[in-house]
Write a protein that holds these residues in place. Sequence first.
Motif, PDB file in Angstrom:
ATOM      1  N   CYS A  22     -13.483  -2.209 -13.478  1.00 30.58           N
ATOM      2  CA  CYS A  22     -12.454  -2.365 -12.468  1.00 30.58           C
ATOM      3  C   CYS A  22     -10.750  -2.327 -13.032  1.00 30.58           C
ATOM      4  O   CYS A  22      -9.584  -1.283 -12.882  1.00 30.58           O
ATOM      5  N   ARG A  26      -7.942   0.475 -14.207  1.00 32.57           N
ATOM      6  CA  ARG A  26      -6.670   0.672 -13.214  1.00 32.57           C
ATOM      7  C   ARG A  26      -5.525  -0.102 -14.448  1.00 32.57           C
ATOM      8  O   ARG A  26      -4.071   0.850 -14.706  1.00 32.57           O
ATOM      9  N   THR A 124      -1.689  -6.006 -10.968  1.00 32.96           N
ATOM     10  CA  THR A 124      -2.641  -6.019 -11.196  1.00 32.96           C
ATOM     11  C   THR A 124      -3.732  -7.546 -12.207  1.00 32.96           C
ATOM     12  O   THR A 124      -4.461  -7.694 -11.786  1.00 32.96           O
ATOM     13  N   ALA A 157      -7.675   2.170  -8.091  1.00 35.22           N
ATOM     14  CA  ALA A 157      -7.664   2.780  -9.120  1.00 35.22           C
ATOM     15  C   ALA A 157      -7.267   4.050  -8.858  1.00 35.22           C
ATOM     16  O   ALA A 157      -6.829   5.107  -9.259  1.00 35.22           O
TER      17      ALA A 157
END
Length: 264
Positions: A22, A26, A124, A157
């Motif tokens: 993930c 992202r 992030t 995302a």
Amino acid sequence: MGAEEMSAVLAEQIGRADRPRCRVHRDAELQAWHGLLASIEGDEWQRRTVCDEWDVADIAGHLIGQAEDVNRPLSFPRRYRKAKRVYPDVPRIDAHMMIQADEHRGTPPAELRTGFDRTWAKATQKISKNPELMRRMSMTFNGYRMNLGYIHDILLARDLWMHRDDVSQALGRPFDAGPYAEELVAQVMYDVIDGPFWGERPAVEVELTGPGGGTYQLGRGEPVGRAAVDAVAYMRTLSGRDDAPVVTGDPVATEAVASCRMPF
């Protein structure tokens, strides 16, 4: 049943993308957004988008707000309370996103660009380091309960990806679905069947064509038909952006596929 039909992936067996993957999704979207924002000029920022009441700049503001809500523990509850007061007749999470855009409206383009990069670089990193106990915290939005890890890993995302398509459409540019489109779309298809969204619809096979495409079985049991639709176009439909998708195939399958909706 032919060989092509046998290739359908059971959506319920896709499984959830793991945390490191993930992060890859992202960060790829953040890189794509950096290039997109750098390319927007002049009155392109004021182009209207498919998102009600939002122009291109508003979408950038909303996305900056998403990152701010990750970075600042009090940002989300403050906006969530404000949303109820300012937009009492709008579903609460939608109103919250409207507040995000409102608070950045009028920001000069150069500040939107640098603000996006700065807040998302921090966000992030923070998402990747959040402790598991925090990630298991859950909340209910518009009747759906979800944990923070899912929101951060999957939904952010997805939001970045789908809004990049919104902006590309508004600017009249082709949408580059990116190197991980197939994986992002697969997670949507998993959610369609893992949540309550498919409901009582019959089992069907759906071929998603173009970038991000794949062939999936939605529903349990023997499929009653097969349908085909462009993958990105179907994401627009599922998310409520386009209620008239071009779906071909068996009528029972096309009706089931075209009628499904889920929150993005």
